[in-house]
Design a protein around this motif. Sequence first.
Motif, PDB file in Angstrom:
ATOM      1  N   ALA A  75       0.833  -1.202   0.000  1.00 32.84           N
ATOM      2  CA  ALA A  75       0.000   0.000   0.000  1.00 32.84           C
ATOM      3  C   ALA A  75       0.871   1.257   0.000  1.00 32.84           C
ATOM      4  N   ALA A  76       1.976   1.211   0.737  1.00 29.79           N
ATOM      5  CA  ALA A  76       2.889   2.357   0.770  1.00 29.79           C
ATOM      6  C   ALA A  76       3.534   2.564  -0.601  1.00 29.79           C
ATOM      7  N   ILE A  77       3.895   1.477  -1.277  1.00 28.86           N
ATOM      8  CA  ILE A  77       4.474   1.578  -2.618  1.00 28.86           C
ATOM      9  C   ILE A  77       3.472   2.198  -3.585  1.00 28.86           C
ATOM     10  N   GLU A  78       2.232   1.702  -3.535  1.00 31.69           N
ATOM     11  CA  GLU A  78       1.196   2.242  -4.420  1.00 31.69           C
ATOM     12  C   GLU A  78       1.012   3.739  -4.187  1.00 31.69           C
ATOM     13  N   ARG A  79       0.911   4.128  -2.939  1.00 31.55           N
ATOM     14  CA  ARG A  79       0.708   5.538  -2.618  1.00 31.55           C
ATOM     15  C   ARG A  79       1.867   6.384  -3.138  1.00 31.55           C
ATOM     16  N   TYR A  80       3.078   5.911  -2.969  1.00 29.67           N
ATOM     17  CA  TYR A  80       4.249   6.646  -3.439  1.00 29.67           C
ATOM     18  C   TYR A  80       4.257   6.770  -4.961  1.00 29.67           C
ATOM     19  N   LEU A  81       4.068   5.649  -5.655  1.00 24.63           N
ATOM     20  CA  LEU A  81       4.176   5.662  -7.112  1.00 24.63           C
ATOM     21  C   LEU A  81       3.104   6.513  -7.777  1.00 24.63           C
ATOM     22  N   LEU A  82       1.883   6.435  -7.253  1.00 30.87           N
ATOM     23  CA  LEU A  82       0.779   7.123  -7.921  1.00 30.87           C
ATOM     24  C   LEU A  82       0.642   8.580  -7.518  1.00 30.87           C
ATOM     25  N   THR A  83       1.450   9.017  -6.565  1.00 28.29           N
ATOM     26  CA  THR A  83       1.409  10.432  -6.182  1.00 28.29           C
ATOM     27  C   THR A  83       2.731  11.133  -6.488  1.00 28.29           C
ATOM     28  N   LYS A  84       3.631  10.444  -7.171  1.00 26.16           N
ATOM     29  CA  LYS A  84       4.924  11.045  -7.496  1.00 26.16           C
ATOM     30  C   LYS A  84       4.805  11.840  -8.796  1.00 26.16           C
ATOM     31  N   PRO A  85       5.046  13.137  -8.756  1.00 29.27           N
ATOM     32  CA  PRO A  85       4.925  13.955  -9.974  1.00 29.27           C
ATOM     33  C   PRO A  85       5.891  13.489 -11.059  1.00 29.27           C
ATOM     34  N   GLN A  86       5.439  13.554 -12.279  1.00 30.83           N
ATOM     35  CA  GLN A  86       6.268  13.266 -13.451  1.00 30.83           C
ATOM     36  C   GLN A  86       6.671  11.791 -13.564  1.00 30.83           C
ATOM     37  N   LEU A  87       6.013  10.919 -12.811  1.00 28.70           N
ATOM     38  CA  LEU A  87       6.316   9.494 -12.947  1.00 28.70           C
ATOM     39  C   LEU A  87       5.120   8.791 -13.585  1.00 28.70           C
ATOM     40  N   PRO A  88       5.236   8.299 -14.821  1.00 26.86           N
ATOM     41  CA  PRO A  88       4.116   7.654 -15.510  1.00 26.86           C
ATOM     42  C   PRO A  88       3.942   6.209 -15.027  1.00 26.86           C
ATOM     43  N   ALA A  89       3.251   6.033 -13.901  1.00 21.47           N
ATOM     44  CA  ALA A  89       3.175   4.721 -13.260  1.00 21.47           C
ATOM     45  C   ALA A  89       1.762   4.158 -13.266  1.00 21.47           C
ATOM     46  N   THR A  90       1.700   2.823 -13.298  1.00 24.98           N
ATOM     47  CA  THR A  90       0.456   2.061 -13.142  1.00 24.98           C
ATOM     48  C   THR A  90       0.723   0.941 -12.156  1.00 24.98           C
ATOM     49  N   VAL A  91      -0.246   0.654 -11.299  1.00 25.02           N
ATOM     50  CA  VAL A  91      -0.110  -0.431 -10.324  1.00 25.02           C
ATOM     51  C   VAL A  91      -1.179  -1.479 -10.605  1.00 25.02           C
ATOM     52  N   ILE A  92      -0.747  -2.740 -10.718  1.00 19.93           N
ATOM     53  CA  ILE A  92      -1.651  -3.868 -10.952  1.00 19.93           C
ATOM     54  C   ILE A  92      -1.697  -4.706  -9.679  1.00 19.93           C
TER      55      ILE A  92
END
Length: 313
Positions: free
Chosen positions: A134-151
């Motif tokens: 959950a911490a990883i998801e929160r970090y990746l999807l709220t990081k500016p300029q990072l085109p991320a998707t979580v499955i």
Amino acid sequence: MRIVVIGGTGHIGTYLIPELVARGHEVVVLSRGERTPYQDSGAWRQVELQQADRTAEDAAGTFGRRVRDLQADAVIDLICFTEDSARQLAEALQGEVAHLLHCGTIWVHGPSTVVPTKEDAPRTPFGEYGIQKAAIERYLLTKPQLPATVIHPGHISGPGWAPLNPAGHFDVSVFKKLADGAELALPNLGLETVQHVHAADVAGVFVAALANRSVAIGESFHAVADGAMTLRGYAEGVARWFGQQPNLTYLPWAEWAETVPERDAAATWDHIAHSPHCSMEKAARLLGFRPRYSPLETALDALAWLVENNKLT
């Protein structure tokens, strides 16, 4: 596209890598080299395999740069388990890749409340695995300029390994009891749920997210079979697959836990405390993806492999 897959020789990679190759992508796989794919495919001859010890390289602070230097268009991370590891990779890749896809888990949700659970449900994880994911998801999807998707997969199953059994743990003797028509005790009333997903369907969600990058970036998606199974329904389905009538009994949790080894009781508690039932509506709506396998079909495909390979007699 040039795609780097981290941890690509395991459950998901067995199906994902051949699909990426079939779609014309150039694929580089980073793996510890301790495992080979569960199914052979000629596609692997077209893949660049590199050995990597992520734990050691993370500790040295070099793994993120190593991945960046491969100059990929997209990176699929299947084996990241801590926020620090995700952070190192994300910081190295920011501005360097068009798409970063991370493999999470439906356990980020914690215990099911309203079902089927959607991706935007509040996060109340428990246990180190769910909390870190959950911490990883929160970090990746709220990081500016990072085109991320979580499955977020459910319990990944398929030919080559033993699936989670109807008692909520991994001892294959549970399947033997059902095959023999012997009595099987389940905890409580057997009404808690588990949610399998075929590894091929998990791979399918990753492929769909890559193909629909414009709507996938900044989003999380479940990767589960449509619907969840109760322990009771799962046991009944397996018994009938073996040509037996279900012979089930039920015990209160404290009594049931005394009938199995401590390790199995802990695994069962983890699964029934979550009792997941997650929705696939978002993946269908945004990615056009629908799972091929039902929950029971997923488990039975894995079970058939056990039987055919004399892992279960």
